[in-house]
Design a protein around this motif. Structure first.
Motif, PDB file in Angstrom:
ATOM      1  N   ALA A 550     -31.483   0.678 -14.255  1.00 48.83           N
ATOM      2  CA  ALA A 550     -31.450  -0.377 -13.529  1.00 48.83           C
ATOM      3  C   ALA A 550     -32.317  -0.749 -12.295  1.00 48.83           C
ATOM      4  O   ALA A 550     -33.011  -1.628 -12.238  1.00 48.83           O
ATOM      5  CB  ALA A 550     -30.037  -0.891 -13.218  1.00 48.83           C
ATOM      6  N   ALA A 551     -32.325   0.143 -11.720  1.00 52.40           N
ATOM      7  CA  ALA A 551     -33.353   0.254 -10.446  1.00 52.40           C
ATOM      8  C   ALA A 551     -34.973   0.148 -11.102  1.00 52.40           C
ATOM      9  O   ALA A 551     -35.555  -0.604 -10.355  1.00 52.40           O
ATOM     10  CB  ALA A 551     -33.468   1.527  -9.536  1.00 52.40           C
ATOM     11  N   ALA A 552     -35.212   0.642 -11.969  1.00 57.44           N
ATOM     12  CA  ALA A 552     -36.503   0.765 -12.522  1.00 57.44           C
ATOM     13  C   ALA A 552     -36.802  -0.567 -12.925  1.00 57.44           C
ATOM     14  O   ALA A 552     -38.100  -1.326 -12.566  1.00 57.44           O
ATOM     15  CB  ALA A 552     -36.695   1.776 -13.693  1.00 57.44           C
ATOM     16  N   HIS A 566     -42.580   5.802 -10.181  1.00 51.65           N
ATOM     17  CA  HIS A 566     -41.816   7.035 -10.313  1.00 51.65           C
ATOM     18  C   HIS A 566     -41.613   7.222  -8.777  1.00 51.65           C
ATOM     19  O   HIS A 566     -40.518   7.718  -8.166  1.00 51.65           O
ATOM     20  CB  HIS A 566     -42.686   8.199 -10.921  1.00 51.65           C
ATOM     21  CG  HIS A 566     -41.963   9.420 -11.059  1.00 51.65           C
ATOM     22  ND1 HIS A 566     -42.206  10.380 -10.215  1.00 51.65           N
ATOM     23  CD2 HIS A 566     -40.837   9.904 -11.742  1.00 51.65           C
ATOM     24  CE1 HIS A 566     -41.310  11.317 -10.520  1.00 51.65           C
ATOM     25  NE2 HIS A 566     -40.489  11.096 -11.117  1.00 51.65           N
ATOM     26  N   ARG A 567     -42.685   7.059  -8.062  1.00 49.36           N
ATOM     27  CA  ARG A 567     -42.627   7.263  -6.546  1.00 49.36           C
ATOM     28  C   ARG A 567     -41.697   6.443  -5.674  1.00 49.36           C
ATOM     29  O   ARG A 567     -41.000   6.919  -4.918  1.00 49.36           O
ATOM     30  CB  ARG A 567     -44.212   7.073  -6.014  1.00 49.36           C
ATOM     31  CG  ARG A 567     -44.930   8.057  -6.135  1.00 49.36           C
ATOM     32  CD  ARG A 567     -46.277   8.095  -5.343  1.00 49.36           C
ATOM     33  NE  ARG A 567     -47.016   6.666  -5.364  1.00 49.36           N
ATOM     34  CZ  ARG A 567     -48.032   6.319  -6.205  1.00 49.36           C
ATOM     35  NH1 ARG A 567     -48.320   7.151  -7.153  1.00 49.36           N
ATOM     36  NH2 ARG A 567     -48.397   5.284  -6.751  1.00 49.36           N
ATOM     37  N   ASP A 572     -36.345   6.063  -3.386  1.00 52.30           N
ATOM     38  CA  ASP A 572     -35.183   5.226  -3.157  1.00 52.30           C
ATOM     39  C   ASP A 572     -34.043   6.334  -3.563  1.00 52.30           C
ATOM     40  O   ASP A 572     -32.815   5.999  -3.474  1.00 52.30           O
ATOM     41  CB  ASP A 572     -35.063   4.198  -4.343  1.00 52.30           C
ATOM     42  CG  ASP A 572     -35.853   2.956  -3.907  1.00 52.30           C
ATOM     43  OD1 ASP A 572     -36.431   2.868  -2.803  1.00 52.30           O
ATOM     44  OD2 ASP A 572     -36.301   2.392  -4.903  1.00 52.30           O
ATOM     45  N   GLY A 573     -34.194   7.593  -3.748  1.00 52.45           N
ATOM     46  CA  GLY A 573     -33.186   8.668  -3.838  1.00 52.45           C
ATOM     47  C   GLY A 573     -32.678   8.738  -5.354  1.00 52.45           C
ATOM     48  O   GLY A 573     -31.725   9.588  -5.518  1.00 52.45           O
TER      49      GLY A 573
END
Length: 621
Positions: A550-552, A566-567, A572-573
């Motif tokens: 979801a964050a991606a 990816h970085r 973001d943990g």
């Protein structure tokens, strides 16, 4: 002195003429003793057609010929028979042209018999004001109707002074127009704010206007063209337009019930991008590329005055590109004003989401962002200074902020290849929920464009566009100076690739209206992100994303490479392996949730249900 200002077909009938409005105010300010009157020929022509055709030819037909047929010269052809005293002039050429190019000309053919009566009536109305000077403004397909009326005015009253100006008179076009039409006394080339009052002073004094920069005039039987100036008109010297007579004419017209009138304003001239990187295909701005803008406070005061005076909330700006300072000193004023305005603006396609959001809050409902392509290499050939990924983001953000976006997909650039289009064409079905282009169009060679001025860019062979052969009775060497569009050898893609591109865009347009691809944040603590896919041509589905996935997807709203994504996720943990991210990106791409431009990926879902009106028949702006 009595000055009569004229705008002829095919000016849009829902808009006042900015040029007439500016010149009216300019003359009144510079020469308060002069009497200024106006003739709104576009409106009168629509009225004439409506009345004399018994209602068969309405304002919608006016738009079909005057706007939709601009690249076939149909509007000019309608009046060519009057200009050349031959009702059949150019008819055979037009029929041949239309048959070879599959162009619908029936409406223009039906209009043509009414042109002579209209020109006669127009001359009577103009001369009833007993003008000393009649000033015509001409842009795009206004030349022939203007010439036909000017010729009739001089035939009836030889002592009247006829002056032409406008975009059709820029550079060599103005001199060609002048020397080939003896009944045109003067042509103002370039901006008119300084030149037109100077010409009127010479007419008052009876002196030759040899010192007016850019002016064309007759020295006996010799057409003189004064050298053009590099001086541009300062924003402080550009008046606020006067639209009182236009509004009075429109409100008294039977055409009013067919149109949605709008105001026209000008905040800036020139193009700040073109000063640095002139888009290779663009011929706009002619000889006045230098960018100048009114301060935002002054532009707002002008709009506020016009809206209050005319009680119209639709405002069209004619700027070729928005002044970026307006995001600080103009648009916030519009937001704070409380006016329920509907603004129309041309912008650059690399605006940020925040800037597009501000446009939406300001009441901007329509933008023309100059997207032109979704492939980065082709955009580089155009010298657009933007990527395909950024253009897709702009289309998505227009959906997010309720902005109607008009754009064309252009092709035919020297150096482009089939590979430049393959990935874009393959991904178009995934874009069907975003606003489609008007179509896929091969570029034309425009005067003043880098493609025209530098044959080394790939268009060494050129001749006046074929459509002008059924418009003007002039030799080709004169047309070469007079006209704006040119035919040249095709460049870039063709054949099967061109057909695939056009077919894909047609499918996009056909499937757009019912299509949706919507984000939804689920009401749970897991940060679940739902994507509802309701796009034409795909099975309905709802995709569920949690955690780093979801964050991606959210991170890809701004466009990222895999490595950059990816970085960011790691920062973001999120504990995600590069190979797992790569596999997820491939899956999301296969579902049509992402657009790929080279190594960059952009998320395609939008936020909120877009409001879409079905295409309406009739008159549009």
């Amino acid at each position: 002195m009595r000055v009569h200002l004229v705008t002829m077909p095919w000016h849009p009938i829902d808009l006042p003429s900015l040029q007439v409005g500016l010149l009216h105010r300019l003359v009144r300010q510079a020469r308060p003793a002069d009497e200024v009157t106006e003739f709104h020929g576009s409106l009168r022509w629509a009225e004439h057609l409506l009345e004399h055709s018994g209602g068969r030819l309405g304002p919608g037909d006016y738009v079909a010929v005057g706007s939709d047929s601009i690249f076939h010269g149909l509007g000019d052809w309608v009046f060519s028979g009057v200009l050349y005293d031959d009702p059949d002039w150019g008819a055979a050429r037009l029929r041949d042209y239309a048959a070879r190019r599959d162009v619908f000309v029936d409406t223009a053919v039906e209009m043509r018999p009414y042109a002579a009566g209209f020109i006669a009536d127009a001359a009577t109305e103009v001369l009833a004001a007993e003008p000393d000077v009649v000033g015509f403004t001409t842009t795009f397909m206004q030349n022939v109707a203007s010439l036909a009326l000017a010729r009739e005015l001089k035939r009836r009253r030889p002592q009247v002074t006829v002056v032409f100006g406008g975009s059709n008179c820029d550079g060599p076009m103005g001199h060609a127009l002048h020397r080939n039409h003896r009944f045109v006394d003067h042509v103002v080339r370039g901006e008119g704010e300084y030149a037109f009052p100077a010409l009127l002073r010479h007419l008052d004094d009876g002196t030759p206007p040899a010192g007016v920069p850019g002016l064309c005039w007759w020295d006996g039987e010799v057409s003189r063209a004064n050298g053009e100036t590099r001086r541009t008109v300062a924003p402080a010297d550009i008046p606020s337009p006067d639209y009182d007579r236009w509004q009075a004419a429109l409100e008294a017209s039977p055409v009013l019930e067919y149109v949605h009138p709008k105001l026209v304003v000008e905040g800036a001239r020139g193009c700040w991008w073109g000063e640095k990187h002139h888009c290779t295909f663009c011929g706009l701005n002619g000889s006045s590329m230098a960018f100048r803008a009114k301060p935002g406070e002054r532009l707002w005061e002008e709009i506020d005055r016009l809206v209050r005076r005319h009680r119209l909330l639709d405002v069209v700006t004619v700027d070729n590109i928005i002044d970026m300072a307006y995001f600080r000193d103009f648009l916030p004023r519009v937001v704070d004003s409380g006016w329920d305005l509907r603004l129309h603006y041309e912008v650059k396609s690399n605006l940020t989401s925040d800037q597009l959001e501000l446009l939406g809050r300001s009441g901007t409902v329509h933008i023309q962002p100059g997207i032109e392509s979704l492939g980065s290499r082709v955009l580089g050939l155009m010298d657009k200074g933007v990527t395909g990924a950024r253009n897709v983001r702009t289309l998505r953000e227009c959906e997010n902020h309720s902005l109607t976006c008009s754009w064309n997909l252009l092709y035919g650039f020297p150096g482009e290849t089939a590979e430049d289009y393959a990935a874009v064409v393959d991904q178009i079905p995934a874009l069907v929920h975003l606003q489609p282009p008007s179509g896929a169009h091969r570029i034309q060679l425009e005067r003043f464009s880098p493609h025209f001025t530098d044959p080394g860019l790939g268009f060494g062979k050129r001749r006046p566009a074929e459509m002008y052969r059924h418009v003007y009775d002039l030799p080709e060497d004169e047309l070469a100076d007079l006209v704006y569009l040119f035919d040249t050898e095709d460049a870039g893609i063709g054949g099967e690739v061109e057909e695939r591109l056009k077919a894909a865009v047609a499918e996009w347009r056909a499937g757009h209206h019912p299509s949706r691809l919507l984000f939804e944040e689920a009401e749970d603590r897991a940060g679940t992100l739902l994507v509802h896919d309701r796009r034409h041509g795909r099975p309905q589905a709802t995709h569920r994303f949690t955690g780093w996935r979801a964050a991606a997807l959210r991170r890809l709203e701004d466009g990222r490479t895999e490595s950059a994504l990816h970085r960011l996720l790691t920062d973001d943990g999120h504990d995600v392996r590069a190979e797992d991210l790569r596999a997820w990106v491939r899956q999301a791409l296969s579902l049509g949730l992402l657009f790929r431009d080279g190594r960059t990926y952009v998320a395609l879902p939008t936020w909120g249900e877009p409001v879409r009106m079905p295409d309406a028949a009739g008159v549009t702006g």
